[in-house]
Design a protein around this motif. Structure first.
Motif: not given
Length: 106
Positions: A80-81, A92-95, A99-100, A104-106
């Motif tokens: 969790t961010y 929201g700094l570099v959210y 979050s990217a 990320e998905k496998q």
């Protein structure tokens, strides 16, 4: 009293890494990080991805850093961010960047 479910600031010790010329993670420390991430996963907890270190002059990285975040993604540790904002300007700094990684998905 409820049990916490989110574990945060696991690399807070690096907050002053640039000031003290703190070394990177060696093999032993990496093994400890892996054990921590595995324990978080096994206990059904989640990892707090804290952007505060990016605002710190002597840190320059999130808690934990992107290398550890990618390891957590590989292990499928829930994350969790959190901006850890102490003022509105830091919300929201570099959210988007963090979050990217988190999503990320496998």
């Amino acid at each position: 009293m409820s049990t916490p479910v989110r574990i945060g600031h696991i690399t807070l010790i690096r907050k002053f890494q640039k000031y003290f010329d703190f070394p990177g993670f060696d093999q032993e420390n990496q093994q400890k990080i892996t054990a921590i991430l595995t324990s978080i996963l096994e206990k059904g907890y989640e990892l707090d991805v804290n952007a505060a270190g990016l605002r710190k002059e002597f840190c320059g990285e999130s808690y934990p850093n992107s290398t550890i975040l990618r390891q957590a993604v590989d292990l499928q540790v829930p994350m969790t961010y959190g901006s850890d904002a102490h003022e509105v300007a830091d919300l929201g700094l570099v959210y988007n960047e963090l979050s990217a990684i988190i999503n990320e998905k496998q």
